[in-house]
Structure formats: structure tokens, C-alpha cells
Design an enzyme around this catalytic site. Sequence first.
Site, mmCIF file in Angstrom:
data_model
loop_
_atom_site.group_PDB
_atom_site.id
_atom_site.type_symbol
_atom_site.label_atom_id
_atom_site.label_comp_id
_atom_site.label_asym_id
_atom_site.label_seq_id
_atom_site.Cartn_x
_atom_site.Cartn_y
_atom_site.Cartn_z
ATOM 1 N N LYS A 175 0.783 -1.109 -0.103
ATOM 2 C CA LYS A 175 0.098 0.094 -0.044
ATOM 3 C C LYS A 175 0.862 1.370 0.008
ATOM 4 C CE LYS A 175 -3.623 2.750 0.947
ATOM 5 N NZ LYS A 175 -4.449 3.106 0.047
ATOM 6 N N LYS A 181 -0.076 11.732 4.671
ATOM 7 C CA LYS A 181 -0.100 10.532 5.749
ATOM 8 C C LYS A 181 0.560 9.634 5.174
ATOM 9 C CE LYS A 181 -2.762 7.152 7.847
ATOM 10 N NZ LYS A 181 -4.000 6.444 7.906
HETATM 11 P P1 NAD Z 1 -12.467 8.192 9.234
HETATM 12 O O1 NAD Z 1 -11.766 9.066 10.047
HETATM 13 O O2 NAD Z 1 -13.706 8.544 8.526
HETATM 14 O O3 NAD Z 1 -12.883 6.636 10.253
HETATM 15 C C1 NAD Z 1 -12.225 6.253 11.175
HETATM 16 C C2 NAD Z 1 -13.057 6.030 12.353
HETATM 17 O O4 NAD Z 1 -12.435 5.314 13.519
HETATM 18 C C3 NAD Z 1 -13.663 7.177 13.028
HETATM 19 O O5 NAD Z 1 -15.073 7.388 12.774
HETATM 20 C C4 NAD Z 1 -13.350 7.493 14.427
HETATM 21 O O6 NAD Z 1 -14.234 7.761 15.292
HETATM 22 C C5 NAD Z 1 -13.220 5.900 14.607
HETATM 23 N N1 NAD Z 1 -12.189 5.680 15.693
HETATM 24 C C6 NAD Z 1 -10.950 5.970 16.141
HETATM 25 N N2 NAD Z 1 -10.577 5.502 17.306
HETATM 26 C C7 NAD Z 1 -11.458 4.600 17.654
HETATM 27 C C8 NAD Z 1 -11.695 3.581 18.745
HETATM 28 N N3 NAD Z 1 -10.721 3.646 19.529
HETATM 29 N N4 NAD Z 1 -12.587 2.933 18.832
HETATM 30 C C9 NAD Z 1 -13.651 3.124 17.799
HETATM 31 N N5 NAD Z 1 -13.588 3.812 16.735
HETATM 32 C C10 NAD Z 1 -12.505 4.621 16.694
HETATM 33 O O7 NAD Z 1 -11.342 7.610 8.195
HETATM 34 P P2 NAD Z 1 -11.576 6.766 7.029
HETATM 35 O O8 NAD Z 1 -11.430 7.700 5.820
HETATM 36 O O9 NAD Z 1 -12.531 5.729 6.741
HETATM 37 O O10 NAD Z 1 -10.081 5.904 6.981
HETATM 38 C C11 NAD Z 1 -9.861 4.801 7.775
HETATM 39 C C12 NAD Z 1 -8.653 4.294 7.332
HETATM 40 O O11 NAD Z 1 -8.629 3.995 5.901
HETATM 41 C C13 NAD Z 1 -7.409 5.199 7.327
HETATM 42 O O12 NAD Z 1 -6.276 4.587 7.697
HETATM 43 C C14 NAD Z 1 -7.271 5.822 6.042
HETATM 44 O O13 NAD Z 1 -5.941 6.182 5.913
HETATM 45 C C15 NAD Z 1 -7.461 4.516 5.036
HETATM 46 N N6 NAD Z 1 -8.080 4.794 3.756
HETATM 47 C C16 NAD Z 1 -8.910 5.777 3.572
HETATM 48 C C17 NAD Z 1 -9.253 6.076 2.209
HETATM 49 C C18 NAD Z 1 -10.189 7.141 1.932
HETATM 50 O O14 NAD Z 1 -10.371 7.456 0.693
HETATM 51 N N7 NAD Z 1 -11.055 7.857 2.931
HETATM 52 C C19 NAD Z 1 -8.830 5.348 1.178
HETATM 53 C C20 NAD Z 1 -8.076 4.094 1.527
HETATM 54 C C21 NAD Z 1 -7.526 3.959 2.779
#
Ligand code: NAD
Length: 296
Positions: free
Chosen positions: A172, A247
Site C-alpha cells: 500500500k 499521511k
Molecule cells: P475516518 O476518520 O472517516 O474513520 C475512522 C473512524 O475510526 C472514525 O469514525 C473514528 O471515530 C473511529 N475511531 C477512532 N478511534 C477509535 C476507537 N478507539 N474505537 C472505535 N472507533 C474509533 O477515516 P476513513 O476515511 O474511514 O479512513 C480509515 C482508514 O482507511 C485510514 O487509515 C485511511 O488512511 C484509510 N484509507 C482511507 C481512504 C479514503 O479514501 N478515505 C482510502 C484508502 C484507505
Amino acid sequence: MLGQDKTIGFIGLGNMGGPMTRNLLKAGFEVIGYDLQASLCEQAAATGLSIKSCVADVAAAADIIITMLPTGAHVVSVWADVAKSARPGALLIDCSTISVEAARASHKLAAEFGLQSLDAPVSGGVEGAMAGTLTFMVGGHQAARERAQAVLSAMGRRVVACGGDGAGQAAKICNNMLLGISMVGTSEAFALGKKLGLTHQALFDVLSTSSGQCYALTTHCPVPGPVPNSAANRAYKAGFASRLMLKDLELSQVAASSTQTATPLGKAARDIFLEMEARGDGEKDYSAVIQLIEAQ
Ligand code: NAD
């Protein structure tokens, strides 16, 4: 087709996790979930998830537990709680984008409790999460990968076996470093073409059918016009936010330095996206990097 694992625990119901759980439900899995944000739990409950009041309660009730969290620190801390409460022989899958080191630390934690584990970050973004067309890059033991096939296939179109613990995150990080570099290069080409009197469309028509062709150009084209769905046509509303690209580029530089690998273009791309963040453009789509280049 569902295997023996019918109950999936899902922790992190954000932009990615929320839609991913909906595809699990569609495929017939029972899904139980938890997020720190009550509003996201309510939204997920309305789609059919059974919501628990903490991580430990999710872990205790599921065959497979998936995490989709912001950073490696979140994953390691949540997995520590999950591991203590999980059923014997449960499988833990992390789909977040985190460092190879944090992924390996998570695998180690799971192994100490006799649990199976995989790192399975995704490509495809929120659109892919909604459509169930994500690509999973999977690291971990073969038995765990085979066990995860049904659940990952319910959320994605491709599941690529990358190797042992941390190999999914390694793939990734390399992929997104290349994407960041390509977007900067594509933006430089359009900035230069404009100064030389070329229209965006003429340059696009040449690049997209010549050796300059790449995903950043043909899918996320940084200028308005040639690719109607690209963020440039909606004032760079993300899409893939530039703070998330930053990031991933930071992760690439941590990996490059820990393996003593020269990645001069990865470093330059990281510095450029750092500057975007400093300009207050962290929430814009990463293709808005062309605005920074044109302003220089
Ligand atoms: P986001 O911030 O929308 O979602 C993450 C969620 O985790 C939040 O709702 C937060 O409240 C929750 N959280 C944090 N700590 C927690 C805990 N201790 N217990 C329960 N819930 C908890 O982020 P996202 O966009 O969904 O991305 C998630 C991951 O996927 C990241 O690592 C990101 O880099 C990766 N990612 C994102 C995308 C994108 O386009 N958004 C694409 C590929 C990968």
C-alpha cells in the site's frame, strides 16, 4: 458464499468503515460494530448493524474482527483490547493504512493471544467502499488469508496476497508513494503545457494515449474538462483528501529511512504535500496540488 464465520465485528465506522459494513450486511453476514462517535453508531444501526458499547463487547461476540481506523497508534491500542476479549481462534483483520512496523506489532499482539491476523489495507477510496469494489492488499499467513477470502470478497473486487506479516501495508505504501509522485508530475506537465500555449484537452489527448499515461492523469486528472468525474471539475472537493496523501507519503518516508532506501521523488512529493497542508489545503482533493505548483 459465507463460510463458517458468520458474525463480523467492525470497529471504526467512518468514511470507509461505514459503507464497508453495508456490503457485509448485503452479503448475508451478521455485523456488530462500534465507533467512538455516537452519531456514526446511530447511522450504522439504521442500516442493520448491531451496535455494542465498547471494543471488548464487539470482540467477545464475533468470529472475525475488522478494524478501519485513522492511524497505527489507534490500531495497536484497539487490537490490545480486542485480543484480550476475543473468542479463542478468532481472526483479526486491519484494513487501515498504517506503517509496516505498526502492522507487525499488531500481528505480534494477536499471536501472543493465539489469534489469527491479517493486515489488509485497501485501494479504491470511499467510492470503492460503497460499490464493494475495493482492492485488498493482504499480508499474513496463508491459512488466515484463505479464511478471510469470503469476508474480503464481500467488500472488494480483488484480494491480492502480498506475503507475510506487514506485506499488505508495504504494498500500500509503495503504491501510494507512486500515486503521489505521479500526481505531482502530471500537474507539472499541465502547468508547463499551459505556459507553452497548449489547451488542457489537447495535452490530455496526447498524454493519455502516449508514454505519459498514468492513473493520476486518466482517473484523477488535475485540470477541469478532460475527465468529467475528476475533482478538478468540482473545485477540488475530495475525493482523496491531500492530508491523507500526506499521511501516506509520510509513511513512505518512515519506511524508506528504516530500510535505508533512496526515494528522492517520494521525499519531494512529501515536501510538496506538506506545503499544501501549510497553505490550509489539507481537505482539498490531492489533485489540487496543481494549484500550488501554478502558484510557485
Ligand atoms: P475516518 O476518520 O472517516 O474513520 C475512522 C473512524 O475510526 C472514525 O469514525 C473514528 O471515530 C473511529 N475511531 C477512532 N478511534 C477509535 C476507537 N478507539 N474505537 C472505535 N472507533 C474509533 O477515516 P476513513 O476515511 O474511514 O479512513 C480509515 C482508514 O482507511 C485510514 O487509515 C485511511 O488512511 C484509510 N484509507 C482511507 C481512504 C479514503 O479514501 N478515505 C482510502 C484508502 C484507505
